[in-house]
Design an enzyme around this catalytic site. Sequence first.
Site, short mmCIF file in Angstrom:
data_model
loop_
_atom_site.label_atom_id
_atom_site.label_comp_id
_atom_site.label_asym_id
_atom_site.label_seq_id
_atom_site.Cartn_x
_atom_site.Cartn_y
_atom_site.Cartn_z
N HIS A 188 0.81 -1.22 0.00
CA HIS A 188 0.00 0.00 0.00
C HIS A 188 0.85 1.28 0.00
CE1 HIS A 188 -2.91 3.04 1.05
NE2 HIS A 188 -2.39 3.18 2.24
N HIS A 216 3.62 7.09 5.28
CA HIS A 216 2.40 7.74 5.76
C HIS A 216 1.59 6.93 6.76
CE1 HIS A 216 0.16 5.41 2.70
NE2 HIS A 216 -0.88 5.64 3.46
N GLU A 255 0.48 5.49 12.36
CA GLU A 255 -0.85 4.95 12.63
C GLU A 255 -0.82 3.42 12.78
OE1 GLU A 255 -3.39 6.84 13.02
OE2 GLU A 255 -5.13 5.50 12.90
N ASP A 256 -0.16 2.75 11.86
CA ASP A 256 -0.23 1.28 11.82
C ASP A 256 1.11 0.59 12.03
OD1 ASP A 256 -3.00 1.26 11.08
OD2 ASP A 256 -2.38 1.94 9.09
N ASP A 291 -3.15 8.34 -1.25
CA ASP A 291 -3.55 7.29 -0.30
C ASP A 291 -4.99 6.87 -0.58
OD1 ASP A 291 -3.56 5.74 2.16
OD2 ASP A 291 -4.65 7.40 3.09
N ASP A 344 -19.76 14.78 -26.02
CA ASP A 344 -18.35 14.72 -25.62
C ASP A 344 -18.01 13.43 -24.89
OD1 ASP A 344 -19.75 15.24 -23.33
OD2 ASP A 344 -18.33 16.73 -22.56
#
Length: 491
Positions: A48, A72, A76-77, A140, A262
């Site tokens: 990821h 990133h 958090e993880d 993300d 279009d």
Amino acid sequence: MPLPADLSAILAAKHRPVDLPLITKAWEFASLAHSDQLRLSGKPYITHPLAVAKTLAAWDLDTTTIIAGLLHDTIEDGGATRTDLVTEFGEDIARVVDGVTKITNIHLTGSVESQFVENLRKMLLVMAHDLRVILVKLADRLHNMQTLQYLSPTKQMENARETLEIYAPLAERLGIGEIKGQLEDLAFPYIYPVQAADLQSRTKKLYAQSHVYIAKFRRQLLTLLSPQIPDVVVNIRQKHLYSLFKKLQRPDIDNDLSRVHDLTAARVIVNTPEQCYLALGAIHSKFHPVPSLGISDFIANPKPNGYQSIHTKVFGPEGQIVEIQIRTHAMHEQAEMGIAAHWQYSEAKSHGVRDKILQSGLIAAPADKLAWVRQLVSWQNEFTDSREYLRALKFDALQHRILVFSPIGDVYDLPSGATPVDYAYAVHTDLGHQTVGAKINGRLVGLDAKLQNGDVVEILIDRKRTLPNPDWLHFVVTTSARQEISKSVKT
Ligand code: MN
């Protein structure tokens, strides 16, 4: 651990010089932090952040942003702390990662309206500090939407709604048209499953047919334009499905696909604005413009988000109505990457200068740095206006607060009616006490002037002063300014 080949290849193909050893170090750090973790897809978690970093590299962003993409989710993880990141990668990268972590924890769906507004405001504040936070967050979100099928139906709905209501409009307001279209198309089938499936089956053949038609038309355009404009490029642009879905709901279209001209368009890209008009003239002399549909000159009259192009509808081969968009390479870059394209440029140009200014503490700023921040503020205003259910709110936290900026782009959140003195005390008590004058957007104003959303405020000081003027109590509106002034006056 060497950098994955696909990321290296993207980096090697870009013009911007990047710090490869540092990016490799971030790759190793992230791999370690996420080792043994899996995504819900069953793939190693590191796939990821790697996907996010690849997207950011493809957008030609700088070393800091690409590294922030790799890192990133490490706070958090991945069990890393902000301090770890500062030690290993420096304050700049840690700040961007921290900003992304903060935004991730602000949930906008499922909350009651007043919380929604408050959370949106918090989110804008975090983002306003550094544009790169938004860009990492958009990359993300893009990957999370691409892998949404592995989440529970409830989570799918929540993320898709947030994408459609927050992130896609955000990308649009920032002028990042390509990402906006991708995000919407990814969310569309989750939010409107029946309509999306229906539209897909209704248009599959049409898209294929119009693509074949435009491909043939493209060759004719090249034959027509190349003798006059040697470097001309002609691309084929296919309309995003969600954008078509919305267009079909317009009263003048009334769900009639034959009125949409279009679905697929030809895009003529040239070097200069003059060549745009040259191309337009050449095209109109061979293919007649459709009278009722006419042309739109967004070069002379750009859209509010800065979009520039000429759109014309002409009778193409076999009398079919076909849309042609004409623009320069620079306009194309701007239309696809918006503020990110602008930022790449202004950052490269002003980097050295800005660092010197920050070090010296001089109050002056490259105007470029603030342009996107102002755009963010105007987006905030528009956004509030465009939401039906927010309009119904009697007390609107967004409307009653303003965001103003220091000359170096720091953001301050003040109540409406705030004055330069309120701003000065919000920055620092000493700055408040030493205030003798103020400039708003470079112009001298009275100390009781009312600040507006997006203003850049500069305070003129006298370092010898230690006490505020008691008269200021007549016009300040913030509690902190009022308290500091009263305290000093009494003693
Ligand atoms: Mn993530």
